[in-house]
Scaffold this active site. Sequence first.
Site, PDB file in Angstrom:
ATOM      1  N   GLY A   1      39.988  22.828  37.151  1.00 16.44           N
ATOM      2  CA  GLY A   1      41.137  22.066  37.139  1.00 16.44           C
ATOM      3  C   GLY A   1      42.569  22.897  37.558  1.00 16.44           C
TER       4      GLY A   1
ATOM      5  CG  HIS B   1      41.550  23.601  43.404  1.00 15.03           C
ATOM      6  ND1 HIS B   1      42.713  24.071  42.641  1.00 15.03           N
ATOM      7  CD2 HIS B   1      40.735  24.354  43.191  1.00 15.03           C
ATOM      8  CE1 HIS B   1      42.166  24.966  41.814  1.00 15.03           C
ATOM      9  NE2 HIS B   1      41.004  24.984  41.920  1.00 15.03           N
TER      10      HIS B   1
ATOM     11  CD  GLN C   1      33.736  30.175  35.292  1.00 14.12           C
ATOM     12  OE1 GLN C   1      32.899  29.117  35.651  1.00 14.12           O
ATOM     13  NE2 GLN C   1      34.664  30.384  36.282  1.00 14.12           N
TER      14      GLN C   1
ATOM     15  N   GLY D   1      36.157  28.051  47.566  1.00 16.96           N
ATOM     16  CA  GLY D   1      36.979  28.986  48.477  1.00 16.96           C
ATOM     17  C   GLY D   1      36.642  30.296  48.390  1.00 16.96           C
TER      18      GLY D   1
ATOM     19  CE  LYS E   1      41.665  32.990  44.016  1.00 16.39           C
ATOM     20  NZ  LYS E   1      41.415  33.463  42.561  1.00 16.39           N
ATOM     21  CG  ASP E   2      37.452  32.611  43.223  1.00 16.90           C
ATOM     22  OD1 ASP E   2      37.783  33.580  42.319  1.00 16.90           O
ATOM     23  OD2 ASP E   2      37.988  31.676  43.331  1.00 16.90           O
TER      24      ASP E   2
ATOM     25  CD  GLN F   1      33.406  30.862  42.002  1.00 19.70           C
ATOM     26  OE1 GLN F   1      33.746  31.376  40.777  1.00 19.70           O
ATOM     27  NE2 GLN F   1      34.083  30.045  42.544  1.00 19.70           N
TER      28      GLN F   1
ATOM     29  CB  SER G   1      45.130  32.223  41.555  1.00 16.22           C
ATOM     30  OG  SER G   1      44.510  32.219  40.445  1.00 16.22           O
TER      31      SER G   1
END
Length: 282
Positions: free
Chosen positions: A31, A37, A61, A147, A149-150, A153, A185
Amino acid sequence: MQRTSTVAATRQALDHARAEGGTVGLVPTMGYLHPGHASLIERAAAECDVTAVTIFVNPLQFAPGEDLDAYPRDLAGDAALAEGCGADLLFVPPIEEMYAEPTLTTVDVAELAAHLEGITRPTHLRGVATAVAKLFNIAGPCRAYFGEKDFQQLAVVRRMALDLSFPVEVVGCPTVREPDGLALSSRNAYLSPAERAAAPVLHWALVVGAAAVAAGERHPAAVRGLVGDLIAAEPLADLDYAEVVDAATLASVEPLAGELRILAAARFGRARLIDNVAVLAH
Ligand code: PAF
């Protein structure tokens, strides 16, 4: 846009879409949606017949003392953004719908999760993998959008999908940045004006590191030192790590060769930010 809060209703809607011959796109989020996003949702909507966005601030997490309670939330704004980007379904489960208490089963992607983020946040990627495994099981066969960016992950989720044979195609999407280079972010909301002005150093240090590799630097320690020193020279930045790894395996490479990723993490006040760039060493 349909809204669901239960596993059963979400499954039913997505099973129905597939039974009608449609393909499903899944965009898992926590969210506080931003244009990064939005780019994932728009891509899912362009490539799939039905797009499901999930919003779940996943307690697994966050370690004790991290920002779980402070994590920014804006459900009304998120719903409007998701619908405007073409989402067909918004799944917002309460915690008890996602996790039985206590949670006994978790997903560990071993050494892929143990370094980089795993050093400072040893339980973080286990929490991510566990939540994403559940979302994959709930959504069923789909394309799932994450994404870059991570980046770690994304690698962990890709490997988990492979190792556990999820019928999910994991799609990595480019990082969306502010005009001054700062990666978007949800945690940028924590930055004071001075920290916000300082934060793009994270990206520019990575760009300098990538330029050094492109110019022929093949010693990972030199790249780590260059990137880390640039970030550490910013008084409002508290460097966590700067690393250069193989882009596919996230393993160390020496001498540097092939497709690489340079990654860094640093704190700016309350915000712990991460970023990465790609570089090829011929
Ligand atoms: O990147 C995020 O927002 C989260 O880590 C994710 C993938 C939704 C899992 O909780």
